[in-house]
Design a protein around this motif. Structure first.
Motif, PDB file in Angstrom:
ATOM      1  N   ASP A   1       0.851  -1.195   0.000  1.00  0.00           N
ATOM      2  CA  ASP A   1       0.000   0.000   0.000  1.00  0.00           C
ATOM      3  C   ASP A   1       0.879   1.235   0.000  1.00  0.00           C
ATOM      4  OD1 ASP A   1      -2.298  -1.540   0.211  1.00  0.00           O
ATOM      5  OD2 ASP A   1      -2.452  -1.297   2.390  1.00  0.00           O
ATOM      6  N   THR A   2       0.359   2.329  -0.521  1.00  0.00           N
ATOM      7  CA  THR A   2       1.093   3.591  -0.543  1.00  0.00           C
ATOM      8  C   THR A   2       1.524   4.000   0.863  1.00  0.00           C
ATOM      9  OG1 THR A   2      -0.140   4.285  -2.496  1.00  0.00           O
ATOM     10  CG2 THR A   2       0.996   6.016  -1.263  1.00  0.00           C
ATOM     11  N   ASP A   3       0.630   3.859   1.842  1.00  0.00           N
ATOM     12  CA  ASP A   3       0.968   4.224   3.231  1.00  0.00           C
ATOM     13  C   ASP A   3       2.150   3.400   3.741  1.00  0.00           C
ATOM     14  OD1 ASP A   3      -1.028   6.122   3.307  1.00  0.00           O
ATOM     15  OD2 ASP A   3      -2.455   4.849   4.382  1.00  0.00           O
ATOM     16  N   ASP A   4       2.177   2.118   3.393  1.00  0.00           N
ATOM     17  CA  ASP A   4       3.283   1.259   3.830  1.00  0.00           C
ATOM     18  C   ASP A   4       4.587   1.655   3.157  1.00  0.00           C
ATOM     19  OD1 ASP A   4       1.797  -0.246   5.619  1.00  0.00           O
ATOM     20  OD2 ASP A   4       1.214  -1.711   4.098  1.00  0.00           O
TER      21      ASP A   4
ATOM     22  N   ILE B   1       5.408   4.628   2.213  1.00  0.00           N
ATOM     23  CA  ILE B   1       5.840   5.866   2.868  1.00  0.00           C
ATOM     24  C   ILE B   1       6.392   5.580   4.262  1.00  0.00           C
ATOM     25  CG2 ILE B   1       5.021   8.076   3.813  1.00  0.00           C
ATOM     26  CD1 ILE B   1       2.995   8.065   1.393  1.00  0.00           C
ATOM     27  N   ASP B   2       5.750   4.666   4.985  1.00  0.00           N
ATOM     28  CA  ASP B   2       6.144   4.351   6.368  1.00  0.00           C
ATOM     29  C   ASP B   2       7.434   3.534   6.466  1.00  0.00           C
ATOM     30  OD1 ASP B   2       3.978   5.688   7.390  1.00  0.00           O
ATOM     31  OD2 ASP B   2       2.774   3.887   7.743  1.00  0.00           O
TER      32      ASP B   2
ATOM     33  N   SER C   1      10.663   3.147   6.759  1.00  0.00           N
ATOM     34  CA  SER C   1      11.776   4.054   7.004  1.00  0.00           C
ATOM     35  C   SER C   1      13.019   3.364   7.552  1.00  0.00           C
ATOM     36  CB  SER C   1      11.334   5.145   7.980  1.00  0.00           C
ATOM     37  OG  SER C   1      10.847   4.536   9.173  1.00  0.00           O
TER      38      SER C   1
ATOM     39  N   LYS D   1      11.284  -1.573  10.354  1.00  0.00           N
ATOM     40  CA  LYS D   1       9.917  -1.216   9.948  1.00  0.00           C
ATOM     41  C   LYS D   1       9.508  -2.034   8.726  1.00  0.00           C
ATOM     42  CE  LYS D   1       6.210   1.284  10.375  1.00  0.00           C
ATOM     43  NZ  LYS D   1       5.319   1.136  11.538  1.00  0.00           N
TER      44      LYS D   1
ATOM     45  N   ILE E   1       6.113  -4.273   8.196  1.00  0.00           N
ATOM     46  CA  ILE E   1       5.202  -4.052   7.085  1.00  0.00           C
ATOM     47  C   ILE E   1       5.007  -5.327   6.254  1.00  0.00           C
ATOM     48  CG2 ILE E   1       4.982  -2.821   4.869  1.00  0.00           C
ATOM     49  CD1 ILE E   1       6.276  -0.377   6.358  1.00  0.00           C
TER      50      ILE E   1
END
Length: 77
Positions: free
Chosen positions: A57-60, A62-63, A65, A69, A73
């Motif tokens: 997903d786009t949020d994943d 971005i997250d 980092s 992490k 994910i």
């Protein structure tokens, strides 16, 4: 959360970022590694998606980092 193949994930980082396997630790972070820039991040995403046959997903994306992490994910998929 399922257990993931951390070796396979580490291989994706080594390949995408062109770094030594010894550099892939939980402390490896986007903001702290000179080879992990926005372009390398997208290559990394593609490597992870191919290695684990998933679509992040786009949020994943971005997250994601750090290596730690990324493990969290990928385990969601």
């Amino acid at each position: 959360m399922t257990e993931i193949n951390t070796d396979k994930l580490a291989e994706a980082f080594v390949s995408a970022l062109a770094i030594d396997a010894a550099e892939v630790t939980d402390e490896l972070a986007y903001s702290q590694h000179p080879k992990w820039d926005s372009t390398a991040h997208m290559v990394l995403v593609a490597e992870i998606e191919a290695a684990f046959d998933i679509m992040l997903d786009t949020d994943d994306i971005i997250d994601m980092s750090s290596f730690a992490k990324a493990k969290e994910i990928v385990a969601k998929y």
